[in-house]
Design an enzyme around this catalytic site. Structure first.
Site, PDB file in Angstrom:
ATOM      1  N   GLU A 179      54.246  42.889  48.999  1.00 21.75           N
ATOM      2  CA  GLU A 179      54.229  41.464  49.327  1.00 21.75           C
ATOM      3  C   GLU A 179      55.632  40.882  49.225  1.00 21.75           C
ATOM      4  OE1 GLU A 179      51.262  39.586  46.889  1.00 21.75           O
ATOM      5  OE2 GLU A 179      49.612  40.614  47.897  1.00 21.75           O
TER       6      GLU A 179
ATOM      7  N   ARG B  14      43.398  42.402  45.226  1.00 21.11           N
ATOM      8  CA  ARG B  14      44.750  42.893  45.025  1.00 21.11           C
ATOM      9  C   ARG B  14      45.115  43.878  46.128  1.00 21.11           C
ATOM     10  NH1 ARG B  14      45.529  39.211  42.528  1.00 21.11           N
ATOM     11  NH2 ARG B  14      46.314  38.909  40.402  1.00 21.11           N
TER      12      ARG B  14
ATOM     13  N   HIS C 243      48.550  35.461  50.068  1.00 18.09           N
ATOM     14  CA  HIS C 243      48.110  35.554  48.670  1.00 18.09           C
ATOM     15  C   HIS C 243      47.834  34.151  48.093  1.00 18.09           C
ATOM     16  CE1 HIS C 243      48.408  38.266  44.864  1.00 18.09           C
ATOM     17  NE2 HIS C 243      47.459  37.353  44.737  1.00 18.09           N
TER      18      HIS C 243
END
Length: 532
Positions: free
Chosen positions: A263, A234, A281
């Protein structure tokens, strides 16, 4: 037939998720990429919400879900879900931690190999028309030491893969035992020592308050010079500014990042650095993983809404225990104690300690505490109180809650005890379970007795002398109030006694005042155990 339960899905999940929920008889609203304002508008009619990482399930969304019972995350991380608020509201949060284990571990190894062999830069060089073999000399994984931060399912799988590459594996995880780690080919050690010894550091911890900027500037400074860092967990676990500085200074040879604090990252010098490899991701983004988590979360949500099981819940262990049939009598007794205390106590509650005898399984204690608090608060609060949010409500009201296993007296009996303190008193109320299902109130302070916690209980103290009960009985008869049961407790002949009379009807104010005026009657209370 009741209202059909509705599941709202606001992120893009595999179609099998929708198919399973429809087959289970639920209404499904599948709107991937739904704008936030539309999510808020749709939530009031949803019983469950399924998301991935895009939808931010914060307090605003949770409060919009008037019927919401479950939030399901198709994946492992729940940092986009306000778990604390969900728990306070009695909403169960589920995730699917095992579904993307292989995908994320393999992506981690891809990033590690790419770092070791400079693959992205070499690729770009060739694509630009160059042939610079000497510029991209790499290192081998064999013989290197990798430090794994977080040794859960993914961290353990990364360790297995690294061992197959001939690497020495170190692990840092305060929640794991040395035996667990060693059986998976790794060596457990402290955080700082792992940093000092590792050639590669791979991050696999969840993002929470304790892990925010776990790799801070100071932590990175204590690493071996030339270390390579991989993060497929994360964003926010690494201090990105500190990492960039360390790369620019040559302390860190390179980094491979699949996740970021913001993000997508915008105008990030870290992302643009030639010694940093980045992906958007996609650690869990394999066809197999997406199918697994979609199927898994659909089955979990379906079972949860039907009241069958709570597999994958991260905040509902108490409810999971409470769903067991053999536990129900204990919960009824604990809740009855809470209901009794709510009406019996004098003054605001300051603290309560829920205890159980050693004959009662220790793992039931959190559920018993929740049941007792639920009984206590539901009679004095207008808001819904359940096993999930009872502890939060107690905390908000400043009530200190303690739990203790092993009541000193009567350890062989199935005893549950609640010891409470208010501004003006400190008292104990206890109960017993007989033959696994028959519940009784059995003690108030030093007075021992047995009576069923049902109907209306008239409770008072009086001197232990002839005629006291007759006077009270006459008042009840005059008020046409029927006596269903009677329990007496005393220290000895002629001492202070406690009387509890079980009644079929409530005591009217006139009868209650007449009893109060009887010479010797004290601490008179009427407790309603028949329902709200």
């Amino acid at each position: 037939m009741g209202l059909q339960l509705c599941v709202l899905i606001t992120d893009n999940v595999d179609s099998q998720c929708v198919d399973i929920l429809l087959q289970e008889g639920f209404e499904v609203v599948f709107r991937p990429d739904m704008p936030r304002d539309e999510v808020i508008a749709e939530l009031p009619s949803a019983d469950a919400l399924i998301v991935r990482s895009r939808t931010r399930v914060d307090a605003e969304l949770l409060h919009a879900g008037k019927r919401l019972k479950i939030v399901g995350r198709a994946g492992a991380g729940v940092d986009n879900i306000d778990v604390e608020t969900a728990t306070r509201m009695g909403v169960i949060v589920m995730n699917t931690p095992g579904g993307n284990t292989v995908a994320t571990a393999e992506h981690t190894m891809s990033m590690m190999l790419s770092l070791a062999r400079n693959i992205p830069r070499a690729h770009q060089s060739v694509m630009s028309g160059h042939w610079e073999r000497s510029k991209f000399v790499g290192i081998e994984l064999r013989g290197k030491t990798v430090g794994i931060l977080g040794f859960g399912k993914i961290g353990s799988e990364v360790a297995r893969l690294c061992t197959n590459f001939g690497m020495t594996v170190l692990a840092y995880d305060p929640a794991q035992s040395e035996d667990f780690v060693s059986r998976r080919g790794a060596r457990l050690m402290g955080f700082k020592e792992l940093l000092r010894q590792s050639d590669f550091i791979s991050i696999h911890v969840p993002l929470m308050e304790e892990t925010k900027h776990l790799l801070s500037g100071d932590a990175i400074e204590s690493c071996k010079r030339g270390v390579r860092i991989i993060n497929c967990a994360r964003g926010g676990i690494i201090d990105e500014d500190a990492l960039l500085h360390a790369i620019e200074q040559g302390k860190v040879a390179g980094a491979a990042l699949d996740v970021f604090e913001k993000e997508p990252p915008v105008d990030s010098r870290l992302v643009q650095h030639p010694h940093v490899i980045v992906t958007p991701h996609i650690g869990a983004s394999t066809e197999e993983a997406q199918e697994k988590v979609a199927v898994q979360i659909a089955k979990q949500v379906a079972e949860g809404l039907k009241g069958n099981s709570l597999t994958g819940s991260i905040n509902a262990e108490v409810i999971r225990i409470a769903m067991k049939e053999e536990v129900r009598p204990y919960l009824r007794l604990a809740e009855s104690l809470g209901i009794f205390i709510a009406q019996f106590k004098e003054g605001p509650l300051k603290s309560i300690c829920i205890s159980q005898a050693s004959a009662v399984p220790a793992e039931l204690l959190p559920a018993l505490a929740a049941a007792c608090l639920r009984g206590l608060f539901e009679r004095i609060l207008s808001e819904p109180v359940n096993y999930l949010n009872a502890q939060s409500i107690a905390h908000e009201r400043g009530v200190v809650v303690q739990m203790r296993h092993g009541v000193e007296e009567e350890e062989s009996a199935h005893v549950i005890e609640a010891e409470y303190t208010t501004d003006s008193e400190h008292r104990v109320v206890a109960g017993k379970i007989f033959e696994g299902k028959d519940i009784r109130l059995s003690r108030i302070d030093e007075f021992h007795f047995e009576i069923r916690p049902e109907g209306y209980l008239l409770v008072y103290t009086n001197p232990d002398r002839p005629g006291m009960l007759a006077h009270v009985s006459k008042v009840l008869a005059d008020g046409n109030i029927n006596i269903a049961g009677l329990a007496l407790g005393r220290f000895g002949k002629g001492t202070k006694a406690l009387t509890i009379i079980s009644l079929d009807e409530p005591v009217d104010s006139e009868s209650k005042e007449r009893i109060r005026l009887i010479d010797g009657i004290a601490e008179l209370k009427v407790v309603n155990l028949s329902g709200r």
